[in-house]
Design a protein around this motif. Structure first.
Motif, PDB file in Angstrom:
ATOM      1  N   GLY A  24       0.616  -1.014  -0.070  1.00  0.00           N
ATOM      2  CA  GLY A  24      -0.139  -0.066   0.034  1.00  0.00           C
ATOM      3  C   GLY A  24       1.240   1.012  -0.277  1.00  0.00           C
ATOM      4  N   GLN A  25       1.797   1.004   0.793  1.00  0.00           N
ATOM      5  CA  GLN A  25       2.959   2.687   0.998  1.00  0.00           C
ATOM      6  C   GLN A  25       3.413   2.424  -0.364  1.00  0.00           C
ATOM      7  N   PHE A  26       3.992   1.848  -1.157  1.00  0.00           N
ATOM      8  CA  PHE A  26       4.984   1.564  -2.559  1.00  0.00           C
ATOM      9  C   PHE A  26       3.595   1.993  -4.003  1.00  0.00           C
ATOM     10  N   LEU A  27       1.951   1.768  -3.301  1.00  0.00           N
ATOM     11  CA  LEU A  27       1.620   2.567  -4.836  1.00  0.00           C
ATOM     12  C   LEU A  27       1.158   3.238  -4.133  1.00  0.00           C
ATOM     13  N   ASN A  28       0.989   3.837  -2.630  1.00  0.00           N
ATOM     14  CA  ASN A  28       0.598   5.227  -2.966  1.00  0.00           C
ATOM     15  C   ASN A  28       2.068   6.111  -3.369  1.00  0.00           C
ATOM     16  N   ALA A  29       3.236   5.776  -2.852  1.00  0.00           N
ATOM     17  CA  ALA A  29       4.774   6.429  -3.256  1.00  0.00           C
ATOM     18  C   ALA A  29       4.366   7.104  -5.048  1.00  0.00           C
ATOM     19  N   VAL A  30       4.186   5.391  -5.535  1.00  0.00           N
ATOM     20  CA  VAL A  30       3.444   5.614  -7.296  1.00  0.00           C
ATOM     21  C   VAL A  30       2.410   6.287  -7.580  1.00  0.00           C
ATOM     22  N   ALA A  31       1.369   6.990  -7.242  1.00  0.00           N
ATOM     23  CA  ALA A  31       0.284   7.365  -7.568  1.00  0.00           C
ATOM     24  C   ALA A  31       0.951   9.292  -7.255  1.00  0.00           C
ATOM     25  N   CYS A  32       1.748   8.995  -5.677  1.00  0.00           N
ATOM     26  CA  CYS A  32       2.592  10.118  -5.923  1.00  0.00           C
ATOM     27  C   CYS A  32       3.594  10.798  -6.844  1.00  0.00           C
ATOM     28  N   ILE A  33       4.344  10.148  -6.993  1.00  0.00           N
ATOM     29  CA  ILE A  33       5.444  10.495  -8.381  1.00  0.00           C
ATOM     30  C   ILE A  33       3.908  10.470  -9.374  1.00  0.00           C
ATOM     31  N   PHE A  34       3.646  10.148 -10.541  1.00  0.00           N
ATOM     32  CA  PHE A  34       2.678  10.304 -11.278  1.00  0.00           C
ATOM     33  C   PHE A  34       2.131  11.827 -11.496  1.00  0.00           C
ATOM     34  N   LEU A  35       1.683  12.110 -10.307  1.00  0.00           N
ATOM     35  CA  LEU A  35       0.482  13.139 -10.072  1.00  0.00           C
ATOM     36  C   LEU A  35       1.617  14.228 -10.571  1.00  0.00           C
ATOM     37  N   ALA A  36       3.083  14.087  -9.451  1.00  0.00           N
ATOM     38  CA  ALA A  36       3.857  15.101  -9.800  1.00  0.00           C
ATOM     39  C   ALA A  36       4.092  14.765 -11.122  1.00  0.00           C
ATOM     40  N   ALA A  37       4.152  14.082 -11.779  1.00  0.00           N
ATOM     41  CA  ALA A  37       4.516  14.302 -13.253  1.00  0.00           C
ATOM     42  C   ALA A  37       2.923  14.596 -14.368  1.00  0.00           C
ATOM     43  N   GLY A  38       2.476  14.350 -13.552  1.00  0.00           N
ATOM     44  CA  GLY A  38       1.162  14.783 -14.375  1.00  0.00           C
ATOM     45  C   GLY A  38       0.742  16.456 -14.302  1.00  0.00           C
ATOM     46  N   LEU A  39       1.469  17.127 -12.890  1.00  0.00           N
ATOM     47  CA  LEU A  39       1.380  18.603 -12.824  1.00  0.00           C
ATOM     48  C   LEU A  39       2.103  19.048 -13.960  1.00  0.00           C
ATOM     49  N   PHE A  40       3.620  18.536 -14.621  1.00  0.00           N
ATOM     50  CA  PHE A  40       4.708  18.576 -15.809  1.00  0.00           C
ATOM     51  C   PHE A  40       4.464  18.553 -17.010  1.00  0.00           C
ATOM     52  N   SER A  41       3.539  17.368 -16.782  1.00  0.00           N
ATOM     53  CA  SER A  41       3.026  16.822 -18.216  1.00  0.00           C
ATOM     54  C   SER A  41       1.961  17.362 -18.838  1.00  0.00           C
ATOM     55  N   ARG A  42       1.348  17.718 -18.755  1.00  0.00           N
ATOM     56  CA  ARG A  42      -0.024  17.626 -18.385  1.00  0.00           C
ATOM     57  C   ARG A  42      -0.867  16.671 -19.708  1.00  0.00           C
ATOM     58  N   SER A  43      -0.441  15.531 -19.212  1.00  0.00           N
ATOM     59  CA  SER A  43      -0.886  14.735 -20.150  1.00  0.00           C
ATOM     60  C   SER A  43      -2.368  13.149 -19.040  1.00  0.00           C
ATOM     61  N   SER A  44      -3.424  13.312 -20.155  1.00  0.00           N
ATOM     62  CA  SER A  44      -4.844  12.206 -18.753  1.00  0.00           C
ATOM     63  C   SER A  44      -4.346  11.450 -18.580  1.00  0.00           C
ATOM     64  N   TRP A  45      -3.419  10.590 -19.837  1.00  0.00           N
ATOM     65  CA  TRP A  45      -3.162   9.272 -18.890  1.00  0.00           C
ATOM     66  C   TRP A  45      -2.363   9.346 -17.990  1.00  0.00           C
ATOM     67  N   VAL A  46      -0.942  10.257 -17.835  1.00  0.00           N
ATOM     68  CA  VAL A  46      -0.253  10.267 -16.295  1.00  0.00           C
ATOM     69  C   VAL A  46      -1.326  10.446 -15.323  1.00  0.00           C
ATOM     70  N   ASN A  47      -2.450  11.124 -14.947  1.00  0.00           N
ATOM     71  CA  ASN A  47      -3.244  11.819 -14.110  1.00  0.00           C
ATOM     72  C   ASN A  47      -3.812  10.267 -14.531  1.00  0.00           C
ATOM     73  N   ILE A  48      -4.929   9.384 -15.196  1.00  0.00           N
ATOM     74  CA  ILE A  48      -5.226   8.513 -14.570  1.00  0.00           C
ATOM     75  C   ILE A  48      -4.865   7.592 -14.273  1.00  0.00           C
ATOM     76  N   ALA A  49      -3.353   7.366 -14.243  1.00  0.00           N
ATOM     77  CA  ALA A  49      -2.439   6.610 -14.224  1.00  0.00           C
ATOM     78  C   ALA A  49      -2.748   6.780 -11.885  1.00  0.00           C
ATOM     79  N   ALA A  50      -2.245   7.492 -12.429  1.00  0.00           N
ATOM     80  CA  ALA A  50      -2.260   8.291 -10.450  1.00  0.00           C
ATOM     81  C   ALA A  50      -2.915   7.792 -10.276  1.00  0.00           C
ATOM     82  N   LEU A  51      -4.704   8.529 -10.219  1.00  0.00           N
ATOM     83  CA  LEU A  51      -5.636   7.398  -9.664  1.00  0.00           C
ATOM     84  C   LEU A  51      -5.569   6.211 -10.066  1.00  0.00           C
ATOM     85  N   VAL A  52      -6.238   5.543 -10.973  1.00  0.00           N
ATOM     86  CA  VAL A  52      -5.926   3.825 -10.747  1.00  0.00           C
ATOM     87  C   VAL A  52      -5.157   3.174  -9.723  1.00  0.00           C
ATOM     88  N   PHE A  53      -3.791   4.142  -9.323  1.00  0.00           N
ATOM     89  CA  PHE A  53      -2.740   3.747  -8.499  1.00  0.00           C
ATOM     90  C   PHE A  53      -3.308   4.022  -6.916  1.00  0.00           C
TER      91      PHE A  53
END
Length: 134
Positions: free
Chosen positions: A22-51
């Motif tokens: 759970g901690q790993f999944l949470n960390a991966v989601a936070c990384i994807f959320l941070a990446a989504g702020l810079f990439s502005r790609s909807s796929w990155v944000n969707i991946a973050a929500l899935v995690f």
């Protein structure tokens, strides 16, 4: 604030809670959320929500046996991956202090301290002596 804490504690009774997966999944989601702020790609944000969904699904799950098995599988995989890096780090630390030579007869690895000049090395396995520079 204490009332909320008590209600949440009662709510969590019989639920799995947070573990290493759970901690790993949470960390991966936070990384994807941070990446989504810079990439502005909807796929990155969707991946973050899935995690995040997977993480909180596991936290609030009442199927404790199944979640425990998932965590054990994750721990085994994580151990194998981290062990590769741990071994590499150990070899790097050892290479700074020691030379590793192989016996010309039996190919046994022998660790010799650096900076001793030319020395005679005795193989503990086959008993042959050979000379190398440390």
């Amino acid at each position: 604030m204490n009332g909320f804490r008590e209600r949440f504690a009662r709510f969590m009774i019989g639920r799995y809670g947070m573990d290493r997966l759970g901690q790993f999944l949470n960390a991966v989601a936070c990384i994807f959320l941070a990446a989504g702020l810079f990439s502005r790609s909807s796929w990155v944000n969707i991946a973050a929500l899935v995690f995040l969904f997977l993480c909180y699904f596991r936290v609030f799950s009442k199927n404790i046996g199944k979640r425990f098995e998932e965590n054990q599988k994750f721990e085994r995989i994580w151990f194998r991956i981290s062990e590769v890096f741990r071994r590499g780090r150990f070899k790097l630390q050892q290479s700074r202090k020691y030379h590793i030579y192989k016996c010309p007869n039996c190919r046994q690895k022998i660790r010799i301290p650096r900076g001793k000049g030319k020395i005679s090395i005795h193989c503990p396995k086959c008993g042959i002596d050979f000379i190398k520079k440390s």
